[in-house]
Design an enzyme around this catalytic site. Structure first.
Site, short mmCIF file in Angstrom:
data_model
loop_
_atom_site.label_atom_id
_atom_site.label_comp_id
_atom_site.label_asym_id
_atom_site.label_seq_id
_atom_site.Cartn_x
_atom_site.Cartn_y
_atom_site.Cartn_z
N ARG A 78 -19.48 -62.13 -38.58
CA ARG A 78 -20.78 -63.37 -37.63
C ARG A 78 -20.38 -64.07 -36.58
O ARG A 78 -19.34 -64.54 -35.99
CB ARG A 78 -20.77 -64.82 -39.18
CG ARG A 78 -21.47 -63.98 -40.06
CD ARG A 78 -21.04 -64.91 -41.10
NE ARG A 78 -20.92 -66.24 -41.05
CZ ARG A 78 -21.13 -67.44 -41.94
NH1 ARG A 78 -21.04 -67.38 -43.61
NH2 ARG A 78 -21.52 -68.65 -41.10
N LYS A 90 -16.05 -69.85 -50.80
CA LYS A 90 -16.58 -69.76 -51.31
C LYS A 90 -17.33 -68.51 -52.05
O LYS A 90 -17.84 -67.93 -52.65
CB LYS A 90 -17.84 -70.81 -51.08
CG LYS A 90 -17.01 -72.19 -51.14
CD LYS A 90 -17.96 -73.36 -50.11
CE LYS A 90 -18.99 -72.49 -49.01
NZ LYS A 90 -17.47 -72.53 -47.83
N ARG A 135 -17.71 -76.67 -37.04
CA ARG A 135 -18.09 -76.49 -38.84
C ARG A 135 -17.37 -77.06 -39.40
O ARG A 135 -17.72 -77.76 -40.61
CB ARG A 135 -18.14 -74.69 -39.24
CG ARG A 135 -19.77 -74.56 -39.51
CD ARG A 135 -19.82 -72.82 -38.92
NE ARG A 135 -19.60 -71.99 -39.42
CZ ARG A 135 -18.66 -70.94 -39.48
NH1 ARG A 135 -18.44 -70.57 -38.13
NH2 ARG A 135 -18.29 -70.38 -40.52
P1 ADP Z 1 -20.13 -70.98 -44.23
O1 ADP Z 1 -19.85 -69.81 -45.52
O2 ADP Z 1 -18.77 -70.35 -43.49
O3 ADP Z 1 -19.09 -71.99 -44.77
P2 ADP Z 1 -22.63 -70.54 -44.34
O4 ADP Z 1 -22.39 -68.92 -44.32
O5 ADP Z 1 -22.56 -71.00 -46.48
O6 ADP Z 1 -21.93 -70.00 -43.73
O7 ADP Z 1 -23.27 -71.44 -43.29
C1 ADP Z 1 -23.38 -71.10 -41.79
C2 ADP Z 1 -24.59 -72.24 -41.76
O8 ADP Z 1 -25.96 -72.69 -41.97
C3 ADP Z 1 -24.57 -73.77 -41.82
O9 ADP Z 1 -23.02 -74.02 -40.63
C4 ADP Z 1 -25.39 -74.10 -40.96
O10 ADP Z 1 -25.79 -74.04 -39.58
C5 ADP Z 1 -26.51 -73.51 -42.67
N1 ADP Z 1 -26.52 -73.85 -43.83
C6 ADP Z 1 -25.65 -73.18 -44.72
N2 ADP Z 1 -26.25 -74.06 -45.72
C7 ADP Z 1 -27.08 -75.25 -45.29
C8 ADP Z 1 -27.23 -76.58 -45.72
N3 ADP Z 1 -26.59 -76.01 -47.60
N4 ADP Z 1 -27.88 -77.58 -45.14
C9 ADP Z 1 -27.53 -77.60 -43.90
N5 ADP Z 1 -27.11 -75.99 -42.98
C10 ADP Z 1 -27.12 -75.40 -44.01
P1 ADP Z 2 -17.13 -69.02 -47.35
O1 ADP Z 2 -18.03 -68.58 -48.06
O2 ADP Z 2 -15.93 -70.70 -47.97
O3 ADP Z 2 -17.17 -69.75 -45.49
P2 ADP Z 2 -15.93 -66.43 -47.78
O4 ADP Z 2 -15.74 -66.53 -49.18
O5 ADP Z 2 -16.58 -65.88 -47.14
O6 ADP Z 2 -15.65 -68.24 -47.29
O7 ADP Z 2 -13.39 -66.53 -46.90
C1 ADP Z 2 -13.39 -65.94 -45.76
C2 ADP Z 2 -12.79 -65.06 -45.06
O8 ADP Z 2 -11.19 -65.10 -45.94
C3 ADP Z 2 -13.71 -64.07 -45.65
O9 ADP Z 2 -12.59 -63.04 -44.59
C4 ADP Z 2 -12.09 -63.62 -47.38
O10 ADP Z 2 -12.48 -61.92 -46.92
C5 ADP Z 2 -11.33 -64.52 -46.76
N1 ADP Z 2 -10.32 -64.61 -48.41
C6 ADP Z 2 -11.39 -65.49 -49.03
N2 ADP Z 2 -10.33 -66.12 -50.17
C7 ADP Z 2 -8.95 -65.43 -49.80
C8 ADP Z 2 -7.68 -65.28 -50.14
N3 ADP Z 2 -7.89 -66.60 -51.54
N4 ADP Z 2 -6.82 -65.98 -49.24
C9 ADP Z 2 -7.57 -64.97 -47.99
N5 ADP Z 2 -8.30 -64.78 -47.24
C10 ADP Z 2 -9.30 -65.40 -48.45
#
Ligand code: ADP
Ligand code: ADP
Ligand code: ZN
Length: 213
Positions: free
Chosen positions: A160, A13, A171
């Site tokens: 992170r 995302k 998660r």
């Molecule tokens: P990822 O990219 O790995 O999905 P995020 O950066 O979006 O993780 O979120 C990291 C953490 O921040 C989540 O595990 C949660 O604790 C909190 N968080 C983020 N967005 C939300 C949301 N919309 N509602 C509740 N908690 C959230």
């Molecule tokens: P999210 O915001 O959904 O948690 P991220 O964009 O942070 O996901 O991506 C998670 C990890 O996977 C990062 O290390 C990123 O560089 C890698 N990544 C993202 N898209 C791809 C893909 N299509 N193929 C392989 N690795 C990816």
């Protein structure tokens, strides 16, 4: 254009929202980035959110909803935005809808990015993020030109504290339980599009851009 990206942690995302926002000329709003910024600044919200985030649990709805409602009111969001990580519960989706309704606005598209659990674990285990612009990298899939340094802004890359196995598995479980009901919610509203997130970053980008066009 107002777009929501749905998908489990590690689906891509953040990666895709960043490039979509550049292609479409709209802002990227990431709830996780906003929360991490609150933590870095030591605000009350940041301090409260910290223990939830560290464990991989959702931060309570009322805190998140207020933070996002404020963010989408800022002038740079007038042209539209890509929401990444919000909403994550049906309560959050309903609150967003109500806030938009007051301004005569709606969400145009919700893209659901799917990726298998094995792949999510590999992605999150190798993720590095820019401390300055939040761009995600990966030690195998998306390697920066210079070790430990962001290609775009020269910022320092870090891992992170919640990208460790125990928080990652929480998660993924929390996503299945609390966020998948949103897929049905938006399917019923009629604006959900499915995108296969397993391909290479460029392939997923193309699928997403054509899905929201
Ligand atoms: P990822 O990219 O790995 O999905 P995020 O950066 O979006 O993780 O979120 C990291 C953490 O921040 C989540 O595990 C949660 O604790 C909190 N968080 C983020 N967005 C939300 C949301 N919309 N509602 C509740 N908690 C959230
Ligand atoms: P999210 O915001 O959904 O948690 P991220 O964009 O942070 O996901 O991506 C998670 C990890 O996977 C990062 O290390 C990123 O560089 C890698 N990544 C993202 N898209 C791809 C893909 N299509 N193929 C392989 N690795 C990816
Ligand atoms: Zn950067």
């Amino acid at each position: 254009m107002r777009i929501i990206l749905l998908g489990p942690p590690g689906a891509g995302k953040g990666t895709q929202a960043k490039s979509m926002s550049e292609s479409l000329g709209i802002v990227h709003i990431s709830s996780g980035d906003l929360l991490r910024d609150h933590q870095a600044r030591g605000t009350e919200l940041g301090n409260t959110a910290h223990s939830y985030m560290q464990q991989g649990l959702l931060v309570p709805d009322e805190l998140i909803i207020g933070m996002i409602e404020e963010r989408i009111q800022l002038p740079d969001a007038k042209n539209g935005y890509v929401l990444d990580g919000f909403p994550r519960t049906v309560e959050q989706a309903k609150a967003l809808e109500e806030a938009l309704e007051k301004q005569g606005e709606t969400i145009d598209r919700v893209a659901n990015i799917s990726v298998s659990e094995e792949e999510l674990i590999l992605r999150l285990g190798g993720r590095w993020i820019c401390r300055q612009c939040q761009k995600p990298y990966h030690e195998v899939n998306s390697v920066p030109r210079k070790h430990g340094v962001c290609d775009d802004c020269g910022g320092e890359l870090y891992q992170r504290e919640d990208d460790v196995p125990e928080a990652v598995s929480h998660r993924i479980k929390v996503f299945a339980e609390q966020t998948t009901p949103l897929i049905r919610y938006y399917t019923e509203k009629g604006n959900l599009v499915e995108v296969d997130g397993e391909g290479r970053i460029e392939e997923v980008r193309e699928s997403l851009l054509s899905a929201v066009a």
